[in-house]
Design a protein around this motif. Structure first.
Motif, PDB file in Angstrom:
ATOM      1  N   GLN B  95       0.819  -1.215   0.000  1.00  0.00           N
ATOM      2  CA  GLN B  95       0.000   0.000   0.000  1.00  0.00           C
ATOM      3  C   GLN B  95       0.850   1.261   0.000  1.00  0.00           C
ATOM      4  O   GLN B  95       0.478   2.282  -0.585  1.00  0.00           O
ATOM      5  N   VAL B 116      -2.190 -11.932  -4.251  1.00  0.00           N
ATOM      6  CA  VAL B 116      -3.388 -11.623  -3.446  1.00  0.00           C
ATOM      7  C   VAL B 116      -3.344 -10.166  -2.985  1.00  0.00           C
ATOM      8  O   VAL B 116      -4.316  -9.426  -3.120  1.00  0.00           O
ATOM      9  N   PHE B 117      -2.200  -9.738  -2.438  1.00  0.00           N
ATOM     10  CA  PHE B 117      -2.058  -8.328  -2.039  1.00  0.00           C
ATOM     11  C   PHE B 117      -2.311  -7.410  -3.238  1.00  0.00           C
ATOM     12  O   PHE B 117      -3.040  -6.429  -3.144  1.00  0.00           O
ATOM     13  N   PHE B 120      -5.870  -7.247  -4.212  1.00  0.00           N
ATOM     14  CA  PHE B 120      -6.662  -6.593  -3.163  1.00  0.00           C
ATOM     15  C   PHE B 120      -6.501  -5.072  -3.212  1.00  0.00           C
ATOM     16  O   PHE B 120      -7.454  -4.329  -3.000  1.00  0.00           O
ATOM     17  N   TYR B 121      -5.285  -4.604  -3.519  1.00  0.00           N
ATOM     18  CA  TYR B 121      -5.055  -3.162  -3.555  1.00  0.00           C
ATOM     19  C   TYR B 121      -5.189  -2.583  -4.961  1.00  0.00           C
ATOM     20  O   TYR B 121      -4.815  -1.439  -5.207  1.00  0.00           O
TER      21      TYR B 121
END
Lengths: 355, 355
Positions: B95, B116-117, B120-121
């Motif tokens: 992030q 996945v990160f 997700f972002y």
């Protein structure tokens, strides 16, 4: 200095927690910690868990702890989500249930992390002004919208919402999620948990930090319909699979099982709160009716900033915000009877100096 | 069922952690936990912290722990960020440093939380194929871009990157952040921490879960330029101010101070790894050269899925992924010598049954 930061990160104005002083011995009435130690059952459970087992990952689903909480609240384990403090639970809820194009609503004077979460996740929001007594106006929350966040009791005012009003708000927002943040519910107010099985759009968020004296352990939880809990799990498992460590799971379970200890310490705080309110009023303070473990106060003649500094010089920390409408108020955590006697004596001195 | 979920939440495919079995006694070689208990100093520190102090919030800046880590790594405390496991640290780094419009790069076979990160972002990414020996091709990482994430040693292969190659990648990407995930660095490989003071765009992420036997405690950290650390703090303080509890801070500090214990257990694992590799090769396995506390293996005749099931029937858990290129491989955590003898005996039986 921020060349390597993401665009989103460059614009951040993060939440500022209350000061955690190191070294010097102070009376700490600034972050709403419980003045009494955690339950001996909690401490025993932690020491038992502090062994070889720590080499293994914790249970990512916090199964035993969820069962313990469910038993205490008379709900089902699948209605419980456990996270790393209620701040993490709230943060995951903002991501799981709110969309950028649908404004969410919360009070203009409430927990100051809500606008931080909203800004961080690119969500729009309306801050609904509390009235001059810091009461929540009902009408703006009865229009359907993108979601609602209510703190009950509210922070930093301590004011309690009527459960009937919460019920009306939840019923009027059936197509969006209503989050009721009950961080301070343990000191005499009525919980919305009893509404959870009636309303699939209600999420109640609670913590072990205040009523259970475990701020140092970082355990918070949400109670809601199993579909909401599944949403929180989907977001959690996209961010960090194991946020609640083995010791925290063990300690929280020990604490939730010791209801007698919990009731005894909460009762002491409620009694100290009543007594302190009386003393403060007799000194010329206006004291909001509080259902929490803190008092929100303003003095008829001495500015809050002067009181804040005078208390700090005497080794007493309280909380003050440089914000519209509340900059002449202090939020004072309810400590032990002895802490509050020291506080009242210090305030008398400061007020006398200003006369 | 997902009507009340946010748009982002509806599309999620979360990370799936390895199984954490409850009840039945199994040999757990599926989640890369350390087979040896945590340092006695760590356990003692936790028990000492399990007292009245838990009623107070933890130090949000983990000051003492950062000082302890800085001392051990010969860097400054302001170059350290501590979080709730390295997964949380990585998630905050995604992030803080990556933007949606600039694709980041990581290997096609690596820690499966990275995509996945990124999803997700809302980040775009390129998965760079490893070669047929699971080696990282250097060229695609030498073009400047939106950031790089490297696991060293890589998971699930165990392959180590040359520090000169990491240096080249970091130098070629001076306008974006290169994250080196050293979750498994403690078992004989060379750390990139020595490059941190030379390159303001290098962030090294490490954990207490593996080498320090503290997976149950959830402590990870990042080492980097103070401006990168400030970015991680800005994001953390927009999400959850106190992710590392008092017991975790105390235990991790106890562990980092006990370098002798750490070296002794890591040495045992390195020796067991070498011995097990030899046995497996003699049974017809191809074993990737591993610098980690696991082995990535494939058998010349018996399919991985058959071995997985045969081991499970014998009470031994290992990890398998139903993914392109690696579906005929198993990842086996290095346990104690006794665990590995049991494993090898079980594999011999399964292979004999298939012959």
């Amino acid at each position: 200095m921020k060349e390597l930061w993401s665009q989103r990160c460059r614009g951040l104005i993060p939440y500022t927690p209350g000061e955690q002083p190191k070294g010097r011995k102070l009376i700490k009435l600034n972050t709403n910690e419980n003045p009494y130690p955690p339950s001996p059952q909690a401490l025993r459970a932690i020491k038992e868990a502090a062994g070889e087992g720590l080499r293994l990952y914790p249970d990512p689903e916090c199964t035993e702890l969820r069962e313990g909480i469910a038993l205490a609240l008379d709900v089902k384990p699948e209605q419980i989500f456990v996270g790393n403090g209620s701040d993490e639970v709230l943060s995951l809820a903002f991501q799981a249930f709110f969309d950028p194009d649908k404004p969410i609503r919360f009070a203009d004077i409430t927990y100051s992390f809500y606008p931080v979460f909203a800004d961080f996740y690119g969500l729009s929001y309306r801050e609904i002004p509390l009235d001059e007594h810091f009461s929540l106006p009902l009408a703006p929350f009865l229009e359907p919208g993108g979601g609602v966040v209510l703190a009950n009791p509210n922070a930093p005012t301590g004011r309690e919402l009527d459960l009937c009003d919460i019920r009306s708000i939840v019923a009027a927002n059936e197509n969006s999620v209503v989050v009721v943040d009950e961080a301070y519910v343990d000191f005499g107010s009525r919980s919305a948990v009893e509404l959870v099985s009636l309303f699939p759009n209600l999420l109640v968020v609670r913590t072990f930090s205040k009523g259970r004296s475990l701020a140092g352990l970082r355990v918070g939880y949400a109670v809601g319909d199993k579909d909401l809990i599944a949403g929180l799990n989907a977001v959690k498992n996209s961010f960090n699979s194991y946020p609640v460590d083995r010791l925290a799971q063990a300690g929280a379970l020990g604490a939730i099982r010791d209801q007698d200890y919990f009731r005894a310490t909460a009762t002491k705080i409620i009694s100290t709160r009543a007594c302190t309110s009386g003393h403060l009023r007799s000194m010329g303070f206006t004291v909001c009716d509080s259902a929490a473990n803190f008092l929100f106060v303003t003095h008829e003649t001495v500015p809050a900033k002067v009181l804040l500094e005078g208390l700090r010089q005497r080794g007493i920390l309280v909380r003050w915000w440089d914000k519209p409408r509340i900059s002449n108020y202090l939020r004072i955590t309810v400590g032990t009877d002895e802490d509050m006697q020291t506080l009242c004596q210090a305030l008398r001195e400061i007020i006398a100096e200003q006369a």
